[in-house]
Design an enzyme around this catalytic site. Structure first.
Site, PDB file in Angstrom:
ATOM      1  N   HIS A 364       0.152   3.666  11.219  1.00  0.00           N
ATOM      2  CA  HIS A 364       0.226   2.730  10.087  1.00  0.00           C
ATOM      3  C   HIS A 364      -0.051   1.290  10.462  1.00  0.00           C
ATOM      4  CE1 HIS A 364       2.046   5.552   7.156  1.00  0.00           C
ATOM      5  NE2 HIS A 364       2.557   6.090   8.243  1.00  0.00           N
ATOM      6  N   LYS A 555       5.098  -9.073  -1.136  1.00  0.00           N
ATOM      7  CA  LYS A 555       5.031  -8.211   0.050  1.00  0.00           C
ATOM      8  C   LYS A 555       5.808  -8.888   1.161  1.00  0.00           C
ATOM      9  CE  LYS A 555       0.414  -8.736  -0.061  1.00  0.00           C
ATOM     10  NZ  LYS A 555      -0.211  -7.435   0.067  1.00  0.00           N
ATOM     11  N   ARG A 556       6.030  -8.168   2.293  1.00  0.00           N
ATOM     12  CA  ARG A 556       6.681  -8.818   3.421  1.00  0.00           C
ATOM     13  C   ARG A 556       5.925 -10.091   3.795  1.00  0.00           C
ATOM     14  NH1 ARG A 556      11.062  -5.952   5.983  1.00  0.00           N
ATOM     15  NH2 ARG A 556      10.893  -7.483   7.648  1.00  0.00           N
ATOM     16  N   LYS A 561      -0.776 -11.365   6.607  1.00  0.00           N
ATOM     17  CA  LYS A 561      -0.941 -11.172   5.165  1.00  0.00           C
ATOM     18  C   LYS A 561      -1.360 -12.474   4.471  1.00  0.00           C
ATOM     19  CE  LYS A 561       2.500  -7.415   5.067  1.00  0.00           C
ATOM     20  NZ  LYS A 561       1.789  -6.224   4.564  1.00  0.00           N
ATOM     21  N   THR A 663      -0.337  -0.785  -0.255  1.00  0.00           N
ATOM     22  CA  THR A 663      -0.098   0.116  -1.381  1.00  0.00           C
ATOM     23  C   THR A 663       0.316  -0.694  -2.607  1.00  0.00           C
ATOM     24  OG1 THR A 663       2.120   0.459  -0.454  1.00  0.00           O
ATOM     25  CG2 THR A 663       0.503   2.204  -0.096  1.00  0.00           C
ATOM     26  N   LYS A 667      -0.581  -0.474  -6.821  1.00  0.00           N
ATOM     27  CA  LYS A 667       0.398  -0.547  -7.912  1.00  0.00           C
ATOM     28  C   LYS A 667      -0.002  -1.629  -8.914  1.00  0.00           C
ATOM     29  CE  LYS A 667       3.806   0.791  -4.510  1.00  0.00           C
ATOM     30  NZ  LYS A 667       4.654   0.255  -3.430  1.00  0.00           N
TER      31      LYS A 667
HETATM   32  C1  26Q Z   1       8.371  -0.658  15.635  1.00  0.00           C
HETATM   33  C2  26Q Z   1       9.088  -0.781  16.809  1.00  0.00           C
HETATM   34  C3  26Q Z   1      10.374  -1.239  16.815  1.00  0.00           C
HETATM   35  C4  26Q Z   1      10.950  -1.587  15.612  1.00  0.00           C
HETATM   36  C5  26Q Z   1      10.258  -1.485  14.440  1.00  0.00           C
HETATM   37  C6  26Q Z   1       8.962  -1.014  14.449  1.00  0.00           C
HETATM   38  C7  26Q Z   1       8.229  -0.888  13.181  1.00  0.00           C
HETATM   39  C8  26Q Z   1       8.915  -0.667  11.988  1.00  0.00           C
HETATM   40  C9  26Q Z   1       8.224  -0.552  10.792  1.00  0.00           C
HETATM   41  C10 26Q Z   1       6.863  -0.971  13.153  1.00  0.00           C
HETATM   42  C11 26Q Z   1       6.184  -0.854  11.957  1.00  0.00           C
HETATM   43  C12 26Q Z   1       6.866  -0.637  10.765  1.00  0.00           C
HETATM   44  C13 26Q Z   1       6.212  -0.545   9.474  1.00  0.00           C
HETATM   45  C14 26Q Z   1       4.906  -0.599   9.308  1.00  0.00           C
HETATM   46  C15 26Q Z   1       4.333  -0.558   7.972  1.00  0.00           C
HETATM   47  O1  26Q Z   1       5.021  -0.613   6.971  1.00  0.00           O
HETATM   48  N1  26Q Z   1       3.009  -0.467   7.870  1.00  0.00           N
HETATM   49  C16 26Q Z   1       2.368  -0.426   6.575  1.00  0.00           C
HETATM   50  O2  26Q Z   1       2.218   0.927   6.210  1.00  0.00           O
HETATM   51  C17 26Q Z   1       1.720   1.045   4.903  1.00  0.00           C
HETATM   52  C18 26Q Z   1       1.719   2.500   4.530  1.00  0.00           C
HETATM   53  O3  26Q Z   1       0.743   3.181   5.246  1.00  0.00           O
HETATM   54  C19 26Q Z   1       0.350   0.408   4.798  1.00  0.00           C
HETATM   55  O4  26Q Z   1      -0.056   0.449   3.464  1.00  0.00           O
HETATM   56  C20 26Q Z   1       0.398  -1.044   5.269  1.00  0.00           C
HETATM   57  O5  26Q Z   1      -0.898  -1.586   5.305  1.00  0.00           O
HETATM   58  C21 26Q Z   1       1.023  -1.123   6.637  1.00  0.00           C
HETATM   59  O6  26Q Z   1       1.190  -2.473   7.022  1.00  0.00           O
END
Ligand code: 26Q
Length: 821
Positions: A364, A555-556, A561, A663, A667
């Site tokens: 992701h 968004k975050r 972004k 995503t 929406k």
């Molecule tokens: C990794 C290591 C340690 C702690 C946290 C993490 C971590 C946690 C969450 C790394 C990544 C995430 C989340 C990533 C994420 O939300 N990515 C998004 O995924 C969506 C669904 O596929 C995409 O639409 C977005 O583009 C993408 O940013």
């Protein structure tokens, strides 16, 4: 065919529902009917609903068992569910009836629904995607369930003080969670820590024994997931960590009772809190334990279910598919190997075949800082046997690589599961790739970059396993439930088939020229804008006009972004009006929402900047009727459901090549917003679907960004020198026009934007962005034209339903089928 003898007892008519709600008020909540408040009624309704869901869940389970269906288990460290009551009622098609019942009883169902806390067990996109997937799987009658962690504290709540973000704890279970079922009977025991003792079997085989471990109990909580139409009810199973009797027996034995109890309490920390970061791997022990806890609980549950119907693990992958949602559950590969080899005494080669046939991995994120690596020393401490297995997997794998590429030691080094740069670390992405039979990205561009940028060596070795599965969103929550006015209009126009087949909305194409329909469509949009306007007024005391363009970025908060680019445009418009008397054709309301990771300084500063700009713009008599800026705090699913239907212009402006998919973009467009966006992630595919006349595309392409950055040839100072507009905007920041009381507060932004290593290339896209914003202003002034474009956006979003996405995973990766009643 069906051996099921279970019959549904609970009826969904007014009389039975009313009686059950009343019963629950008395027998479950111990209240007298007259004393029940909105929240109590919400609980009672949830319990009455849960009874119905449980019946259907049992039926669904029997249906799957009877045909020995292959099942898919989605392993995800995050699920961003949003409120469950309204959604379940909606999918059970009970909303109208319950509204009526409540009215008769003297309650407002909307208020009751609003009293439910969002279960926010995720950060953003990845967790929300998981929730949309579960909705679609159930709607498609597919045997697919979610596995995750029952965090006690979800994602922090955001409050704003003097323009700065403050984090508050999210104790989401405060009022209970009446829809969930605790399943202590299905608890599992998870070993951790300890050591490996190498022994030999009586037959002389090597037998490693993992000894002296502590253990934790994983107690499952099931949240029923009902598909649209109510026929299939799957579940999301979340594990909570409980101290075991045995945890740290050593200390008990030494008689240090208090310390022993303290250690037990500490062991329950495992499911205490969700880590609030999306993009940096930080190597904390507790996080590693969380990841292992999820994997170990999930696999124990799955193997137990498998053994109830089978005895031969050779067939495991014919009945079980596990999808790894990013690398967070990548230890699945290792734990399954440990189980098969150590516990089931299956030969390594065979076990490896089974493991790879079972697991599939979705990536992701392309941000290098988000790729997980765990230090070998930490793994050795927490999971000593797993570390051995990782080494063994690596040894065998690298032997193959070396045989295939003789002499290419660089390649071997790059593909190794263990990096030796600095302290030794295990690369979880490499582990996930080699332990899976499928690796996918989440949009066409992203999947291409997964092959070429992230894993080129692995792609060369096994090209066939790399594939794309473009994301989607569930139209039930994101259109039917969140935008009832528009949903009604759509149903009137094309029939209600669109709810389970979004491509049906194509029929709206014919209405895009129809002035009566255009008027109705824009009336629905206006209603939603009025509603959001009222909300903004009541929470922020900012007056916004529903006749202005609602220009929204929700968004975050993250540099990639580019919320900053959006703010630069606002400053530009402000300067145009105040300094040059150039007024836009239409007034605009800029709306922001989003959380910053608590440790991410720049992101938190951007929140402050938005508030500072809002203060200036909203209060200057020259601009206050033309521009409004509002930052709505505490972005979460329930807030998104209010914001998205009210949007005219959706901001999807990441630097090309950084947003895996997005995503939110889908929406917004589904709800009739136009997109201003870069050629990035799923924007590209949305543009293909809606046509370039109905999408405001701007900015550099991914190839251009990559080329410039790899050649180190980005010269933001030249861009600055050549652009009067940029000089004005950055000048205004330096002159403290947006920070009159705090000089130099935002100087860092200017410095950063002008630095040659500014990797998100804000200034490179600035001119193109403001030109395109100018076109938006022009087009919006023509009401007919705008309405037509908006309708075509809704009409052409059919591809972006997760129903389509799930069908593609089911056919292309999981090999699971719909099991209809
Ligand atoms: C990794 C290591 C340690 C702690 C946290 C993490 C971590 C946690 C969450 C790394 C990544 C995430 C989340 C990533 C994420 O939300 N990515 C998004 O995924 C969506 C669904 O596929 C995409 O639409 C977005 O583009 C993408 O940013």
């Amino acid at each position: 065919m069906s051996k099921s003898s279970f019959t549904i007892k609970k009826k969904n008519d007014r009389k039975s529902l009313t009686a059950d709600i009343r019963d629950h008020v008395v027998y479950s909540l111990s209240k007298e009917a007259e004393a029940a408040n909105e929240r109590d009624m919400g609980k009672a309704l949830s319990l009455a609903l849960r009874d119905r869901l449980v019946e259907r869940m049992i039926q669904t389970r029997d249906r799957y068992r009877n045909v020995k269906a292959k099942r898919m288990y989605y392993f995800s460290i995050e699920y961003l569910l949003g409120r469950c009551l309204g959604n379940s009622l909606c999918n059970m098609e009970l909303l109208d009836l319950c509204e009526d019942i409540f009215k008769d009883m003297g309650y407002d169902l909307d208020e009751v629904r609003a009293s439910e806390r969002d279960p926010a067990l995720g950060n953003g996109g990845l967790g929300r995607l998981a929730a949309c997937f579960l909705d679609s799987l159930a709607t498609l009658d597919m045997p697919g369930c979610g596995y995750g962690i029952h965090y006690e504290y979800g994602l922090f709540r955001q409050s704003i003080h003097d323009g700065y973000q403050k984090e508050l704890a999210d104790y989401w279970m405060m009022e209970g969670m009446p829809l969930q079922l605790e399943r202590p009977d299905q608890a599992v025991i998870i070993p951790l820590y300890g050591k490996v003792v190498n022994t030999v079997t009586p037959d002389g085989d090597y037998l490693p024994m993992w000894m002296d471990w502590d253990d934790i109990i994983g107690v499952p909580y099931d949240i029923p997931i009902v598909g649209y139409g109510g026929k299939t009810v799957n579940y999301l199973r979340l594990f909570a960590a409980r101290a075991s009797q045995n945890f740290d027996m050593e200390i008990f034995n030494h008689g240090d009772y208090i310390r022993a109890v303290q250690r037990k309490v500490e062991s329950e920390m495992v499911s205490k809190v969700l880590y609030p970061t999306e993009s940096v791997s930080f190597g904390k022990e507790l996080r590693l334990v969380q990841e292992y806890f999820l994997v170990a609980c999930g696999l124990r549950d799955i193997t137990r279910r498998f053994l109830a119907q089978n005895d031969d693990f050779d067939e495991f992958a014919s009945y079980v598919a596990i999808q790894l949602n990013d690398t967070h559950p990548a230890l699945t590969v290792v734990e399954l190997m440990r189980f098969l080899v150590d516990e089931k005494r299956i030969q390594w080669g065979k076990a490896w075949e089974i493991t790879r046939a079972t697991c599939a991995y979705t990536n992701h994120t392309l941000l290098p800082e988000a790729l997980e690596q765990w230090s070998v020393s930490l793994l050795e401490k927490v999971l000593p046997r797993h570390l051995q297995i990782i080494y063994e997997i690596n040894k065998r794998f690298l032997k193959k690589v070396a045989a295939k590429y003789p002499g290419d030691s660089e390649k071997v080094r790059r593909m190794s599961l263990v990096t030796e740069s600095g302290s030794k670390k295990v690369r979880m992405a490499n582990l996930a790739v080699i332990g899976s039979h499928s690796v996918n990205g989440v949009s066409a561009l992203h999947s291409k970059l997964v092959k070429t940028r992230l894993f080129p060596d692995f792609y060369e070795l096994e090209p066939g396993k790399f594939n794309n599965k473009t994301n989607g969103v569930t139209p039930r929550r994101w259109l039917l439930k969140s935008n009832p006015v528009l949903a009604r209009l759509l149903t009137d126009a094309v029939g209600k088939e669109w709810i389970t087949d979004l491509s049906v909305l194509k029929r709206l194409d014919a209405y895009a020229q129809d002035s009566e329909f255009k008027a109705l469509f824009m009336k629905a949009k206006r209603e939603n804008k009025v509603r959001l306007g009222n909300f903004i007024h009541s929470t922020l005391s900012i007056n916004v006009s529903p006749d202005s363009i609602f220009d929204i970025q929700a968004k975050r908060i993250h540099e990639y972004k580019r919320q900053l680019l959006n703010v630069l445009h606002i400053m530009h418009m402000y300067i145009q009006i105040v300094d040059h008397g150039n007024e836009p054709l239409s007034p605009r309301t800029f709306i922001f929402a989003g959380k910053a990771a608590p440790g991410y300084w720049e992101a938190k500063q951007i929140i402050k900047l938005i508030h500072s700009v809002a203060d200036v713009v909203n209060n200057n008599p020259r601009t206050k009727d033309l521009l409004k800026v509002a930052f709505i705090p505490d972005y979460r699913v329930s807030l998104a459901e209010k914001i998205i239907p009210a949007c005219d212009l959706s901001e999807q402006i990441s630097t090309a090549g950084t947003e895996a998919s997005g995503t939110g973009n889908m929406k917004f467009a589904m709800n009739g917003a136009l997109t201003i966006g870069t050629y990035d992630g799923a924007n590209i595919e949305m543009l293909e679907e809606v046509g370039e006349d109905n999408f405001y595309l701007f900015g550099l392409r991914q190839e251009e960004v990559e080329q410039t950055l790899t050649a180190h040839s980005y010269r933001p100072r030249e861009v600055y020198n050549n652009s009067f507009e940029i000089r004005q905007v950055l000048g205004a920041i330096l002159e403290n026009r947006f920070s009159p009381d705090d000089h130099d507060l935002f100087r860092w932004i200017v410095d950063k934007l002008l630095a040659e290593n500014e990797q998100y290339m804000h200034l490179a896209d600035f001119q193109s962005y403001i030109n395109t914003q100018g076109m938006v202003d022009k087009d919006y002034a023509s009401k007919q034209l705008w309405a037509q474009k908006a309708i075509l956006n809704t009409a052409r979003m059919g591809k972006f339903s997760t129903d389509r996405t799930m069908q593609e995973y089911a056919e292309g990766i999981w090999n699971i089928k719909s099991i209809k009643g």
